[in-house]
Design a protein around this motif. Sequence first.
Motif, PDB file in Angstrom:
ATOM      1  N   LEU A 157       0.625  -1.186  -0.099  1.00  0.00           N
ATOM      2  CA  LEU A 157       0.062  -0.012  -0.025  1.00  0.00           C
ATOM      3  C   LEU A 157       0.790   1.173   0.104  1.00  0.00           C
ATOM      4  O   LEU A 157       1.819   1.557   0.812  1.00  0.00           O
ATOM      5  CB  LEU A 157      -0.944   0.058   1.212  1.00  0.00           C
ATOM      6  CG  LEU A 157      -1.778  -1.237   1.370  1.00  0.00           C
ATOM      7  CD1 LEU A 157      -2.559  -1.006   2.866  1.00  0.00           C
ATOM      8  CD2 LEU A 157      -2.830  -1.369   0.405  1.00  0.00           C
ATOM      9  N   ASP A 158       0.657   2.070  -1.104  1.00  0.00           N
ATOM     10  CA  ASP A 158       1.398   3.472  -1.056  1.00  0.00           C
ATOM     11  C   ASP A 158       0.394   4.572  -0.793  1.00  0.00           C
ATOM     12  O   ASP A 158      -0.208   4.745  -1.272  1.00  0.00           O
ATOM     13  CB  ASP A 158       1.953   3.449  -2.503  1.00  0.00           C
ATOM     14  CG  ASP A 158       3.167   4.671  -2.625  1.00  0.00           C
ATOM     15  OD1 ASP A 158       3.334   5.240  -1.468  1.00  0.00           O
ATOM     16  OD2 ASP A 158       3.277   4.923  -3.653  1.00  0.00           O
ATOM     17  N   GLU A 159       0.767   5.084   0.627  1.00  0.00           N
ATOM     18  CA  GLU A 159       0.008   5.987   1.229  1.00  0.00           C
ATOM     19  C   GLU A 159      -1.443   6.042   0.921  1.00  0.00           C
ATOM     20  O   GLU A 159      -2.189   6.643   0.249  1.00  0.00           O
ATOM     21  CB  GLU A 159       0.531   7.628   0.422  1.00  0.00           C
ATOM     22  CG  GLU A 159       2.200   7.737   0.703  1.00  0.00           C
ATOM     23  CD  GLU A 159       2.255   9.162   0.511  1.00  0.00           C
ATOM     24  OE1 GLU A 159       1.629  10.053   0.751  1.00  0.00           O
ATOM     25  OE2 GLU A 159       3.639   9.382  -0.040  1.00  0.00           O
ATOM     26  N   PRO A 160      -1.779   4.864   1.607  1.00  0.00           N
ATOM     27  CA  PRO A 160      -3.450   4.540   1.536  1.00  0.00           C
ATOM     28  C   PRO A 160      -4.398   5.632   2.295  1.00  0.00           C
ATOM     29  O   PRO A 160      -5.453   5.501   1.734  1.00  0.00           O
ATOM     30  CB  PRO A 160      -3.563   3.063   2.229  1.00  0.00           C
ATOM     31  CG  PRO A 160      -2.197   3.156   3.206  1.00  0.00           C
ATOM     32  CD  PRO A 160      -1.214   3.843   2.395  1.00  0.00           C
ATOM     33  N   VAL A 161      -3.877   6.477   3.164  1.00  0.00           N
ATOM     34  CA  VAL A 161      -4.855   7.386   3.737  1.00  0.00           C
ATOM     35  C   VAL A 161      -4.620   8.663   3.393  1.00  0.00           C
ATOM     36  O   VAL A 161      -5.138   9.465   4.143  1.00  0.00           O
ATOM     37  CB  VAL A 161      -4.829   7.217   5.246  1.00  0.00           C
ATOM     38  CG1 VAL A 161      -5.203   5.894   5.470  1.00  0.00           C
ATOM     39  CG2 VAL A 161      -3.622   7.531   5.764  1.00  0.00           C
ATOM     40  N   ALA A 162      -3.737   8.963   2.317  1.00  0.00           N
ATOM     41  CA  ALA A 162      -3.581  10.496   1.967  1.00  0.00           C
ATOM     42  C   ALA A 162      -4.566  11.113   1.445  1.00  0.00           C
ATOM     43  O   ALA A 162      -5.801  10.442   0.551  1.00  0.00           O
ATOM     44  CB  ALA A 162      -2.405  10.224   0.672  1.00  0.00           C
ATOM     45  N   GLY A 163      -4.869  12.285   1.980  1.00  0.00           N
ATOM     46  CA  GLY A 163      -6.117  12.908   1.666  1.00  0.00           C
ATOM     47  C   GLY A 163      -7.506  12.725   2.276  1.00  0.00           C
ATOM     48  O   GLY A 163      -8.473  13.015   1.827  1.00  0.00           O
ATOM     49  N   MET A 164      -7.535  11.742   3.196  1.00  0.00           N
ATOM     50  CA  MET A 164      -8.497  11.176   4.034  1.00  0.00           C
ATOM     51  C   MET A 164      -8.767  12.052   5.275  1.00  0.00           C
ATOM     52  O   MET A 164      -8.163  12.768   5.866  1.00  0.00           O
ATOM     53  CB  MET A 164      -8.363   9.814   4.293  1.00  0.00           C
ATOM     54  CG  MET A 164      -8.512   8.703   3.120  1.00  0.00           C
ATOM     55  SD  MET A 164      -8.434   6.853   3.514  1.00  0.00           S
ATOM     56  CE  MET A 164      -8.633   6.191   2.066  1.00  0.00           C
ATOM     57  N   SER A 165     -10.249  12.089   5.649  1.00  0.00           N
ATOM     58  CA  SER A 165     -10.601  12.490   6.814  1.00  0.00           C
ATOM     59  C   SER A 165     -10.248  11.753   7.981  1.00  0.00           C
ATOM     60  O   SER A 165      -9.735  10.587   7.462  1.00  0.00           O
ATOM     61  CB  SER A 165     -12.116  12.687   6.879  1.00  0.00           C
ATOM     62  OG  SER A 165     -12.813  11.596   6.837  1.00  0.00           O
TER      63      SER A 165
END
Length: 257
Positions: free
Chosen positions: A179-187
């Motif tokens: 997984l490459d930055e799976p929570v980028a831009g998430m709340s």
Amino acid sequence: MSTPQDINVKQQPAVAATGGGTDTLLATEQLTKNFGGLTAVDSVDFSIDEGEIRCLIGPNGAGKSTLLELITGQLSPSEGSIYFDGHELTGLPPHERIDTGISVKFQSPHVYENLTVEQNLQVPLQRTDRDADGVMAETLDRISLAEKATTGASELSHGEKQRLEIGMAVTLDPTLMLLDEPVAGMSVDETADVAELIGSLHDDGMTFLVVEHDMEFVRRISERVTVLNQGSIFRQGPIEEIETDEDVRRIYLGENA
């Protein structure tokens, strides 16, 4: 033409590094990637044990995504070898690496916007001989998108698209998930959902390598962390040790030692 003896000799390093007699699932040996005069990954010896959730952190330009792309076959190494579950991956194309048990989710969502959620999940399922109906129902429930099965992917939120792509990778029943930055831009709530999803998959025996900047997320999912800096492994250890290491804080967290 290769003889059985030749093939056996070729397989020995991979089997020795990641075969049945070891807990190691993935290993790299002196892995190097040069782009002209720039060395993005520099003689990296790296390994992950079966059943582990390993997070890979480091400052921008440290070589994290390049290392991931070398493992998945998106890039070819300048030098070195990659071993996985008793196989040598170094010269294999990406689709053959998937067949060995590796799935990947890159940073930007790669879902099919013109298809529904259900149809997106059917695309990777076509590569397998798994029970499509059973896997579909289980995956929709797991990624919390059962109520949106017939919704077009273009109508999903950013976090829902990220979960959908993880679900697409999960349908292949991988041994190792990258997984490459799976929570980028998430709340905050979306990040918590992904952490819970990874934990659930890990409980079922899946191994993870996660590239991530969000240290709160890293704390939630990982016990062991590898710090990459200038293309080399800078530190490795439990998350508690990494966070209190003054040199790591200096190069990664921007703090003065």
